[in-house]
Design a protein around this motif. Structure first.
Motif, PDB file in Angstrom:
ATOM      1  N   GLY A  98      12.717   5.303   0.085  1.00 46.68           N
ATOM      2  CA  GLY A  98      13.622   5.540  -1.039  1.00 46.68           C
ATOM      3  C   GLY A  98      13.463   6.961  -1.553  1.00 46.68           C
ATOM      4  N   ALA A  99      14.540   7.532  -2.067  1.00 44.08           N
ATOM      5  CA  ALA A  99      14.490   8.928  -2.520  1.00 44.08           C
ATOM      6  C   ALA A  99      13.527   9.071  -3.690  1.00 44.08           C
ATOM      7  CB  ALA A  99      15.892   9.375  -2.924  1.00 44.08           C
ATOM      8  N   GLY A 100      12.701  10.098  -3.620  1.00 39.03           N
ATOM      9  CA  GLY A 100      11.765  10.404  -4.706  1.00 39.03           C
ATOM     10  C   GLY A 100      10.790   9.284  -4.998  1.00 39.03           C
ATOM     11  N   ALA A 101      10.441   8.528  -3.957  1.00 37.18           N
ATOM     12  CA  ALA A 101       9.558   7.394  -4.156  1.00 37.18           C
ATOM     13  C   ALA A 101       8.212   7.850  -4.693  1.00 37.18           C
ATOM     14  CB  ALA A 101       9.359   6.653  -2.829  1.00 37.18           C
ATOM     15  N   ASN A 102       7.651   7.027  -5.579  1.00 35.89           N
ATOM     16  CA  ASN A 102       6.320   7.313  -6.083  1.00 35.89           C
ATOM     17  C   ASN A 102       5.297   6.855  -5.042  1.00 35.89           C
ATOM     18  OD1 ASN A 102       3.937   7.623  -7.378  1.00 35.89           O
ATOM     19  ND2 ASN A 102       4.400   6.210  -9.063  1.00 35.89           N
ATOM     20  N   ILE A 103       4.667   7.830  -4.374  1.00 34.83           N
ATOM     21  CA  ILE A 103       3.718   7.494  -3.312  1.00 34.83           C
ATOM     22  C   ILE A 103       2.493   6.780  -3.893  1.00 34.83           C
ATOM     23  CG2 ILE A 103       2.273   8.479  -1.478  1.00 34.83           C
ATOM     24  CD1 ILE A 103       5.265   8.448  -0.893  1.00 34.83           C
ATOM     25  N   GLY A 104       2.209   7.068  -5.157  1.00 32.55           N
ATOM     26  CA  GLY A 104       1.115   6.353  -5.811  1.00 32.55           C
ATOM     27  C   GLY A 104       1.356   4.860  -5.813  1.00 32.55           C
ATOM     28  N   TYR A 105       2.600   4.489  -6.116  1.00 28.28           N
ATOM     29  CA  TYR A 105       2.951   3.066  -6.127  1.00 28.28           C
ATOM     30  C   TYR A 105       2.804   2.469  -4.737  1.00 28.28           C
ATOM     31  CZ  TYR A 105       5.759  -1.153  -6.727  1.00 28.28           C
ATOM     32  OH  TYR A 105       6.176  -2.445  -6.751  1.00 28.28           O
ATOM     33  N   VAL A 106       3.337   3.175  -3.718  1.00 27.02           N
ATOM     34  CA  VAL A 106       3.242   2.667  -2.341  1.00 27.02           C
ATOM     35  C   VAL A 106       1.771   2.524  -1.939  1.00 27.02           C
ATOM     36  CG1 VAL A 106       3.973   3.011   0.043  1.00 27.02           C
ATOM     37  CG2 VAL A 106       5.401   3.841  -1.802  1.00 27.02           C
ATOM     38  N   SER A 107       0.955   3.498  -2.356  1.00 29.77           N
ATOM     39  CA  SER A 107      -0.467   3.438  -2.015  1.00 29.77           C
ATOM     40  C   SER A 107      -1.133   2.231  -2.661  1.00 29.77           C
ATOM     41  CB  SER A 107      -1.180   4.708  -2.466  1.00 29.77           C
ATOM     42  OG  SER A 107      -0.626   5.816  -1.816  1.00 29.77           O
ATOM     43  N   ALA A 108      -0.775   1.962  -3.905  1.00 30.54           N
ATOM     44  CA  ALA A 108      -1.362   0.793  -4.586  1.00 30.54           C
ATOM     45  C   ALA A 108      -0.969  -0.485  -3.856  1.00 30.54           C
ATOM     46  CB  ALA A 108      -0.902   0.751  -6.040  1.00 30.54           C
ATOM     47  N   ALA A 109       0.318  -0.587  -3.503  1.00 31.30           N
ATOM     48  CA  ALA A 109       0.772  -1.778  -2.777  1.00 31.30           C
ATOM     49  C   ALA A 109       0.089  -1.866  -1.415  1.00 31.30           C
ATOM     50  CB  ALA A 109       2.293  -1.738  -2.614  1.00 31.30           C
ATOM     51  N   SER A 110      -0.079  -0.710  -0.739  1.00 33.93           N
ATOM     52  CA  SER A 110      -0.751  -0.687   0.561  1.00 33.93           C
ATOM     53  C   SER A 110      -2.189  -1.175   0.430  1.00 33.93           C
ATOM     54  CB  SER A 110      -0.771   0.725   1.134  1.00 33.93           C
ATOM     55  OG  SER A 110       0.523   1.193   1.361  1.00 33.93           O
ATOM     56  N   THR A 111      -2.858  -0.692  -0.616  1.00 36.00           N
ATOM     57  CA  THR A 111      -4.257  -1.078  -0.811  1.00 36.00           C
ATOM     58  C   THR A 111      -4.366  -2.595  -0.980  1.00 36.00           C
ATOM     59  OG1 THR A 111      -4.563   1.024  -1.923  1.00 36.00           O
ATOM     60  CG2 THR A 111      -6.320  -0.596  -2.162  1.00 36.00           C
ATOM     61  N   LEU A 112      -3.473  -3.150  -1.782  1.00 36.90           N
ATOM     62  CA  LEU A 112      -3.525  -4.602  -2.000  1.00 36.90           C
ATOM     63  C   LEU A 112      -3.256  -5.356  -0.700  1.00 36.90           C
ATOM     64  CD1 LEU A 112      -1.702  -4.811  -5.437  1.00 36.90           C
ATOM     65  CD2 LEU A 112      -4.133  -5.186  -4.981  1.00 36.90           C
ATOM     66  N   LEU A 113      -2.290  -4.856   0.064  1.00 34.14           N
ATOM     67  CA  LEU A 113      -1.966  -5.504   1.338  1.00 34.14           C
ATOM     68  C   LEU A 113      -3.148  -5.434   2.297  1.00 34.14           C
ATOM     69  CD1 LEU A 113       0.316  -6.833   2.937  1.00 34.14           C
ATOM     70  CD2 LEU A 113       0.871  -4.582   3.840  1.00 34.14           C
ATOM     71  N   LEU A 114      -3.795  -4.266   2.295  1.00 33.48           N
ATOM     72  CA  LEU A 114      -4.955  -4.072   3.164  1.00 33.48           C
ATOM     73  C   LEU A 114      -6.060  -5.069   2.806  1.00 33.48           C
ATOM     74  CD1 LEU A 114      -6.050  -2.290   5.397  1.00 33.48           C
ATOM     75  CD2 LEU A 114      -6.993  -0.786   3.669  1.00 33.48           C
ATOM     76  N   ILE A 115      -6.262  -5.269   1.503  1.00 38.44           N
ATOM     77  CA  ILE A 115      -7.305  -6.206   1.069  1.00 38.44           C
ATOM     78  C   ILE A 115      -7.000  -7.612   1.597  1.00 38.44           C
ATOM     79  CG2 ILE A 115      -8.275  -7.363  -0.966  1.00 38.44           C
ATOM     80  CD1 ILE A 115      -7.944  -4.636  -2.425  1.00 38.44           C
ATOM     81  N   ILE A 116      -5.719  -8.006   1.518  1.00 39.69           N
ATOM     82  CA  ILE A 116      -5.338  -9.336   2.013  1.00 39.69           C
ATOM     83  C   ILE A 116      -5.622  -9.447   3.515  1.00 39.69           C
ATOM     84  CG2 ILE A 116      -3.420 -10.933   2.363  1.00 39.69           C
ATOM     85  CD1 ILE A 116      -2.118  -9.680  -0.151  1.00 39.69           C
ATOM     86  N   ALA A 117      -5.186  -8.426   4.271  1.00 36.49           N
ATOM     87  CA  ALA A 117      -5.371  -8.474   5.735  1.00 36.49           C
ATOM     88  C   ALA A 117      -6.856  -8.473   6.086  1.00 36.49           C
ATOM     89  CB  ALA A 117      -4.658  -7.293   6.389  1.00 36.49           C
ATOM     90  N   LEU A 118      -7.640  -7.673   5.382  1.00 30.54           N
ATOM     91  CA  LEU A 118      -9.071  -7.613   5.676  1.00 30.54           C
ATOM     92  C   LEU A 118      -9.756  -8.925   5.318  1.00 30.54           C
ATOM     93  CD1 LEU A 118     -10.094  -3.978   4.685  1.00 30.54           C
ATOM     94  CD2 LEU A 118      -9.775  -4.933   6.953  1.00 30.54           C
ATOM     95  N   ALA A 119      -9.280  -9.572   4.257  1.00 29.71           N
ATOM     96  CA  ALA A 119      -9.878 -10.853   3.877  1.00 29.71           C
ATOM     97  C   ALA A 119      -9.682 -11.867   5.000  1.00 29.71           C
ATOM     98  CB  ALA A 119      -9.257 -11.360   2.574  1.00 29.71           C
ATOM     99  N   ILE A 120      -8.466 -11.903   5.567  1.00 29.54           N
ATOM    100  CA  ILE A 120      -8.200 -12.826   6.679  1.00 29.54           C
ATOM    101  C   ILE A 120      -9.106 -12.478   7.853  1.00 29.54           C
ATOM    102  CG2 ILE A 120      -6.482 -13.566   8.365  1.00 29.54           C
ATOM    103  CD1 ILE A 120      -4.351 -13.059   6.234  1.00 29.54           C
TER     104      ILE A 120
END
Lengths: 316, 271
Positions: free
Chosen positions: A275-297
């Motif tokens: 998306g235009a002008g996306a806040n990379i901080g937000y994407v990083s936060a979402a990525s981190t949470l997703l990573l935690i879920i995948a690593l937990a599995i």
């Protein structure tokens, strides 16, 4: 290491040099793993640091003017219902894939093991899609399932089944089902695990079952199916993990739509990122949470693996 | 010999099931091939081989994919095998911990890596080179290589190592002269898998290559779609290009099916 290995002169190795050897073995071992560790440090450790660091900032893709965001990005992700929805979609899609693998994948493997004329051709036919790029399969099916000119609807209309010709990828309910069902074409890998595991089945068990009058149906589901426990486990775990890696099948078929109904977590991140002008901080936060879920599995899987190894050792 | 003995009726049922199911596999194949011949017949194929599509010849996209696959596979084989040997045959501080952490990396979703990799690759001046895709794929695939090769080395007896050491060989010589030659079959399995995965990769090339002349075969599926219009001739050509872009998978299957099966199942986390 045996401490009393005679060296050339026939003397035994003194304690001091044993320690020196231990030290040397450590150094040599680390030299062996050094290339791996450097890739790991640059690409994995640094990525982790980068993601976590960025997730507490507001910044764009040029990483220019970063401002401190505190935990605001995490709060926003956790307040976004689409984030939960995309993770849930991941789980549902992998459940669909697992179900297809352990039913159709299993049945096809057993039937193909009956070895009939042409069974090798069918094996190739069922297997090859797993080797094709996912992007290719998704593109072909996005065209085949198109509503007006798609080959599938044309085929149904030609059979006079007009009422079955649906908007496979643009009706939110159907799109969901369509992308799951396309998973059928990826039974190649489950088939591979099953046929490898099938060769380890003790034939005398099967012969005894035949003598006791069990039919194919009973043998398949009551004897063979439970015996392939290892293959089931491997398939379930690897499908679950690979669903978090899945991207192009859905991206190229529906793009996560219609109305975000088929959005899995990778598409969620990608669409936000693009998306235009996306806040990379937000994407990083979402990525981190997703990573935690995948690593937990993955952590649970690893525990199962280590436990299984111990049990096997104590049984031996 | 057949594993399961069945009656004729059951056999007939099994075969019918397979044949009926296979129609769903044959359908898309027929549709794609039929559409690839529409309007201009085989000339569609001639066209895609003789013209640049979206500013790129199809050979160039295969060549790009080949470079990525070869680079990626070579690095993975070297790095993965060296590390796997140490994890399997040497005693050192932190062995089990490091190995577990590396295995955990198998779970990292590629999409999560895109943003940090983007940043790192820019810093390394690799962004928009084939090297970027190679190194990104290596980072994501090397844990599997370590897992698979360690399982393999674990099944080779330690005695070989001990006797070589008594004969005065160094660890590296033992690896190079004894274990490496023994592991050639496993290396082939692993190599074929890496090539296949590299050919399948869509996300990293799409994210890290914006220069059209670097387009890989898998990216081409998508960029060609944009290059062709909706008139029947162009659609025929597009379908023809899809058939051609799918060919590497068939070729790998024909020559290396066995290796893929061996590789995947030996790398599996069995209990």
């Amino acid at each position: 290491m045996n401490p009393s290995i005679p060296v050339d002169s026939g003397k035994t190795i003194p304690i001091k040099s044993r320690q020196a050897r231990k030290w040397k073995e450590n150094v040599t071992a680390y030299l062996f793993i050094a290339p791996l560790l450097s890739i790991f440090a640059v690409f994995i450790l640094y990525s982790l640091y980068f993601l976590i660091h960025t997730s507490f900032q507001n910044t764009d893709i040029s990483f220019g003017k970063a401002t401190d965001a505190g935990t605001n990005n995490y709060r926003l992700v956790l307040e976004d219902s689409h984030f939960y929805f995309s993770v849930l979609n991941n789980l549902i899609f992998s459940a669909g894939n697992i179900f297809i693998s352990i039913t159709i994948g299993f049945i096809v493997t057993v039937f193909l093991s009956l070895k009939f004329r042409g069974s090798r051709f069918f094996h190739a036919l069922f297997f090859i899609p797993a080797m094709l790029p996912g992007a290719l399969i998704a593109t072909v099916f996005s065209m085949i399932l198109e509503y007006r000119f798609g080959a599938w609807n044309e085929f149904l209309r030609a059979l006079g089944l007009d009422f079955l010709a649906k908007q496979w990828l643009s009706d939110p309910h159907l799109a969901y089902m369509s992308v799951i069902v396309i998973g059928v074409y990826l039974i190649g890998f489950p088939m591979m695990y099953y046929s490898a595991d099938l060769t380890t089945v003790n034939t005398s068990v099967l012969e005894a079952a035949v003598l006791d009058g069990a039919g194919l149906n009973r043998i398949m589901w009551n004897i063979v199916f439970p015996l392939l426990k290892n293959a089931h486990k491997t398939i379930i775990i690897s499908t679950l993990l690979s669903s978090f890696r899945e991207f192009e099948r859905i991206y190229l078929m529906t793009g996560g739509g219609p109305a975000q109904s088929t959005e899995i977590s990778s598409i969620y991140l990608f669409n936000y990122f693009r998306g235009a002008g996306a806040n990379i901080g937000y994407v990083s936060a979402a990525s981190t949470l997703l990573l935690i879920i995948a690593l937990a599995i993955s952590f649970i899987q690893l525990r199962m693996y280590v436990k299984g190894k111990k049990e096997r050792k104590s049984a031996a | 010999m057949n594993l399961i003995r069945v009656t004729r009726a059951e056999r007939f049922f099994g075969i019918s099931f397979i044949v009926a199911l296979s129609l769903f596999w044959i359908f898309p194949v027929i549709v794609t091939i039929k559409n690839s011949l529409q309007v201009d017949g085989l000339n569609n194929y001639v066209y895609i081989f003789t013209h640049k599509i979206a500013g790129l010849s199809i050979f160039r996209s295969f060549f790009n994919s080949l470079i990525v696959a070869v680079g990626d596979t070579t690095i993975i084989l070297v790095v993965g095998t060296l590390a796997a040997f140490a994890f399997s045959k040497m005693v050192f501080i932190g062995r089990q911990k490091i190995y577990s952490i590396i295995l955990m990396c198998l779970a990292i979703p590629a999409i999560v890596a895109v943003i940090p990799f983007f940043f790192i690759l820019k810093k390394l001046h690799l962004y928009n080179t084939l090297g970027a895709v190679i190194i990104a794929e290596v980072a994501m695939t090397v844990p599997f290589a370590v897992l698979m090769m360690r399982n393999f080395f674990d099944n080779i007896p330690d005695e070989l190592m001990e006797s070589a050491l008594i004969d005065g060989a160094t660890k590296f010589q033992t690896f190079r002269r004894i274990y490496l030659p023994l592991s050639v079959p496993a290396l082939i399995n692993l190599g074929v898998l890496c090539i296949m995965w590299s050919f399948q990769d869509y996300l990293f090339p799409t994210m890290f290559l914006t220069n059209g002349s670097l387009t890989t075969a898998t990216m081409a599926v998508n960029s060609f779609q944009g290059a062709f219009s909706f008139n029947p001739i162009d659609q025929g050509r597009f379908y023809a290009s899809l058939v051609v872009l799918g060919m590497p998978a068939f070729i790998i299957f024909l020559f290396a099916q066995r290796y893929i099966a061996n590789g995947i199942t030996s790398g599996a986390l069995k209990d």
